[in-house]
Design an enzyme around this catalytic site. Structure first.
Site, short mmCIF file in Angstrom:
data_model
loop_
_atom_site.label_atom_id
_atom_site.label_comp_id
_atom_site.label_asym_id
_atom_site.label_seq_id
_atom_site.Cartn_x
_atom_site.Cartn_y
_atom_site.Cartn_z
N CYS A 21 -6.77 -1.83 8.97
CA CYS A 21 -5.47 -1.36 8.03
C CYS A 21 -5.29 -0.13 7.63
CB CYS A 21 -5.92 -2.26 7.05
SG CYS A 21 -6.07 -4.52 7.37
N GLU A 34 0.63 -0.80 0.22
CA GLU A 34 0.08 -0.13 0.12
C GLU A 34 0.92 1.37 0.45
OE1 GLU A 34 -2.78 -0.29 -0.12
OE2 GLU A 34 -3.24 -2.33 0.14
N HIS A 36 -0.75 -6.26 2.59
CA HIS A 36 -1.86 -6.50 2.54
C HIS A 36 -1.73 -8.20 2.15
CE1 HIS A 36 -5.32 -3.63 3.02
NE2 HIS A 36 -5.37 -4.62 3.78
#
Length: 216
Positions: free
Chosen positions: A148, A84, A167
């Site tokens: 998250c 991410e 992830h």
């Protein structure tokens, strides 16, 4: 060794349909493997609770003074190990394990909408994928507006961008815990290399600037 790099890696506890959270399993696998002799690795399991994250993360950053914090979370939608690039401040409406969500639906009052990691995730992704690890990595700009994303944004703020979020898919879909551990190890090692290069570049820039200012 006095100049060991300190790295903190976290996974999450079980929640919802994830009776076993592959993120914490993968982090424990990484802990067994380690990150090499010059890295002091600490791991921690994070509750799937907004308020717990708000109190836990500042204390973790303060206690460990890490060069890098990497949070790992599970995504039922993921089929690759996903890096991410940024964390988001707004849109937190899903209830956590305590049936709670922030009344403001945001992480930090008046904080920026989005905070980018100082790490170029495309570079990290390409390097790991080029290394024929047998696990595919990809990059995303949307960490999902749940714990998250919330955790990532909080750490990016606390660490001035020296954080990462990864992830992982649920176990066996398609990767084993060992596969995920190897992918985390490879990704974090590449992240540390990039941070080192950035550090050397900035020191070189500072030196050049001082040199130039001396002649003005």
């Amino acid at each position: 060794m006095a100049n060991k790099k300190r790295v903190l890696v976290t996974g999450f506890e079980p929640f919802g349909e994830h009776a076993v959270n592959s993120s914490w399993v993968a982090v424990q696998e990484l802990e067994r493997m380690g990150l090499g002799e010059d890295v002091d690795l600490h791991v921690c399991e994070v509750p799937v609770e907004y308020q717990a994250v708000q109190s836990l993360l500042p204390s973790l950053w303060k206690e460990h003074q890490p060069q890098l914090v990497v949070h790992v979370g599970v995504s039922g939608l993921a089929t690759t190990v996903t890096l991410e690039q940024c964390g988001h401040n707004k849109g937190y409406k899903r209830l956590d394990n305590c049936r709670f969500c922030p009344a403001s639906h945001c992480c930090m009052e008046n904080g920026p909408d989005c905070i980018q990691s100082v790490l170029d995730m495309e570079k990290v992704c390409k390097r790991v994928n080029d290394s024929a690890l047998g696990v595919t990595l990809s990059v995303s700009e949307d960490a999902g507006r749940y714990l998250c994303d919330y955790t990532y944004y909080t750490s990016l703020h606390l660490g001035q961008g020296r954080a990462a979020f990864i992830h992982v898919p649920p176990l066996g879909k398609p990767y084993s815990s060992q596969d995920l551990g190897r992918a985390l190890q490879a990704a974090v090692q590449e992240m540390l290399k990039l941070l080192e290069l950035d550090h050397e570049d900035s020191e070189r820039c500072n030196h050049t600037n001082q040199h130039q200012h001396g002649h003005q």
